[in-house]
Design a protein around this motif. Sequence first.
Motif, PDB file in Angstrom:
ATOM      1  N   ARG A  13      -3.821   5.788  -3.694  1.00  0.00           N
ATOM      2  CA  ARG A  13      -3.919   4.993  -4.936  1.00  0.00           C
ATOM      3  C   ARG A  13      -4.916   3.850  -4.729  1.00  0.00           C
ATOM      4  O   ARG A  13      -4.906   3.211  -3.675  1.00  0.00           O
ATOM      5  N   CYS A  41       5.227   4.330 -10.188  1.00  0.00           N
ATOM      6  CA  CYS A  41       4.576   3.877  -8.953  1.00  0.00           C
ATOM      7  C   CYS A  41       3.490   4.841  -8.468  1.00  0.00           C
ATOM      8  O   CYS A  41       2.567   4.436  -7.783  1.00  0.00           O
ATOM      9  N   CYS A  83       0.242   3.615  -9.564  1.00  0.00           N
ATOM     10  CA  CYS A  83       0.080   2.154  -9.545  1.00  0.00           C
ATOM     11  C   CYS A  83      -1.318   1.745  -9.083  1.00  0.00           C
ATOM     12  O   CYS A  83      -1.819   2.245  -8.083  1.00  0.00           O
ATOM     13  N   ARG A 120      -2.097  -1.756  -8.972  1.00  0.00           N
ATOM     14  CA  ARG A 120      -1.990  -3.203  -8.894  1.00  0.00           C
ATOM     15  C   ARG A 120      -1.987  -3.753  -7.480  1.00  0.00           C
ATOM     16  O   ARG A 120      -1.435  -3.150  -6.561  1.00  0.00           O
ATOM     17  N   ARG A 155      -1.576  -7.915  -5.775  1.00  0.00           N
ATOM     18  CA  ARG A 155      -1.152  -9.240  -6.212  1.00  0.00           C
ATOM     19  C   ARG A 155      -1.525 -10.319  -5.208  1.00  0.00           C
ATOM     20  O   ARG A 155      -1.463 -10.094  -3.996  1.00  0.00           O
ATOM     21  N   CYS A 172       2.961  -4.727  -3.578  1.00  0.00           N
ATOM     22  CA  CYS A 172       3.836  -4.234  -4.647  1.00  0.00           C
ATOM     23  C   CYS A 172       4.708  -5.389  -5.135  1.00  0.00           C
ATOM     24  O   CYS A 172       4.991  -6.315  -4.366  1.00  0.00           O
ATOM     25  N   LEU A 173       5.094  -5.295  -6.389  1.00  0.00           N
ATOM     26  CA  LEU A 173       5.992  -6.310  -6.965  1.00  0.00           C
ATOM     27  C   LEU A 173       7.237  -6.458  -6.090  1.00  0.00           C
ATOM     28  O   LEU A 173       7.769  -7.547  -5.929  1.00  0.00           O
ATOM     29  N   LYS A 193       0.894  -0.107   1.554  1.00  0.00           N
ATOM     30  CA  LYS A 193       1.762  -0.133   0.378  1.00  0.00           C
ATOM     31  C   LYS A 193       2.746   1.041   0.402  1.00  0.00           C
ATOM     32  O   LYS A 193       2.355   2.168   0.698  1.00  0.00           O
ATOM     33  N   HIS A 250       8.971   1.444  -5.501  1.00  0.00           N
ATOM     34  CA  HIS A 250       9.774   0.228  -5.362  1.00  0.00           C
ATOM     35  C   HIS A 250      11.083   0.463  -4.610  1.00  0.00           C
ATOM     36  O   HIS A 250      11.654  -0.472  -4.060  1.00  0.00           O
TER      37      HIS A 250
HETATM   38  S1  SF4 Z   1       6.998  -1.296  -8.384  1.00  0.00           S
HETATM   39 FE1  SF4 Z   1       5.291  -1.625  -6.987  1.00  0.00          FE
HETATM   40  S2  SF4 Z   1       4.368   0.379  -6.660  1.00  0.00           S
HETATM   41 FE2  SF4 Z   1       5.700   0.518  -8.421  1.00  0.00          FE
HETATM   42  S3  SF4 Z   1       4.377   0.178 -10.163  1.00  0.00           S
HETATM   43 FE3  SF4 Z   1       5.266  -1.817  -9.639  1.00  0.00          FE
HETATM   44  S4  SF4 Z   1       3.823  -2.756  -8.221  1.00  0.00           S
HETATM   45 FE4  SF4 Z   1       3.325  -0.573  -8.365  1.00  0.00          FE
END
Ligand code: SF4
Length: 337
Positions: free
Chosen positions: A17, A264, A267, A269, A271, A281-282, A314, A318
């Motif tokens: 990703r 995910c 994903c 993203r 941060r 990851c969040l 990563k 989650h």
């Molecule tokens: S939980 Fe983590 S891996 Fe999943 S979409 Fe959100 S930031 Fe991406």
Amino acid sequence: MTAAPPTDGVLVDRYGRVARDLRVSLTDKCNLRCTYCMPAEGLPWLAGPQLLTDDEIVRLVRLAVRHLGVTEVRFTGGEPLIRPGLVGIVAAVAALEPRPRISLTTNGLGLDRLAPALRAAGLDRVNVSLDTLDAARFARLTRRDRLADVLAGLAGAVAAGLSPVKINTVLMRGVNDDEAPALLRFALAHGYELRFIEQMPLDAQHGWDRSTMVTAAEILAALRTGFDLSPDPARRGAAPAETWLVDGGPALVGVIGSVTRPFCGDCDRTRLTADGQVRACLFATEESDLRGALRAGADDEELARRWRTAMWGKRAGHGIDDPAFLQPARPMSAIGG
Ligand code: SF4
């Protein structure tokens, strides 16, 4: 699965990703006290010296845009509008080549006043958090009697030419879950794009309870009591929200089913926290420190290497459904949306 972190190019992880969307938390402080986010007394805020300066933020965003393939920059918090240098940071990021798309996630307080300057600085679009249209319920949920100011912020964003203007809504069972159709009616009447977000285990009190979370399926069922929803033919890509045409469209409504319908696998993203940590990851339980290296004189190549290595590790997702799931120590208010 690729063997080792890349030594140049974009932010790719071991599942292939690529992170193109950078979320930058500008502060952990907020001027609301939402019950599902933090206690009434607030939290032990990050101390001034821990926070990245405006110049440090711009340097790291520049690095990400010019050398790491980032094309989207979203400013978050806490509450980003309370960051004194926000307009200057947006202007500096808008001056970057290639120019990233710039967005902001805010609670809306003061947006009516700041929107013209933010738009002129280069802000493209905005998401405003709004969980109820009832002033008394708003005051209970946020511990501040400021619904009118949020509504003024939304109107001010449209007047300033920000587009789209989106609303982020978290529904909680027995709290505001009766308002889904009314919130959609409100959004349609004003031309706002509404997204419902499943409540996630990221609160500072670690009190999240799956049974009080309103699921994506329940949200859709509630909306279908008042609207005809049909799948949005547009490609979703890495976007968190699944979107539906409302009554045949073109108006859309979105649902972000982070818990029950995770996304995910797509994903994109990465941060950066207000104190200079990279979070892949969040829900990451590890972070990589860029602030220390930056202040110790690291050059861009070294910072880029650290950022790539952080993203390479990563996790696949989650892991909320894993029995071993650990809620991150850092609360949502210090991570940002
Ligand atoms: S939980 Fe983590 S891996 Fe999943 S979409 Fe959100 S930031 Fe991406």
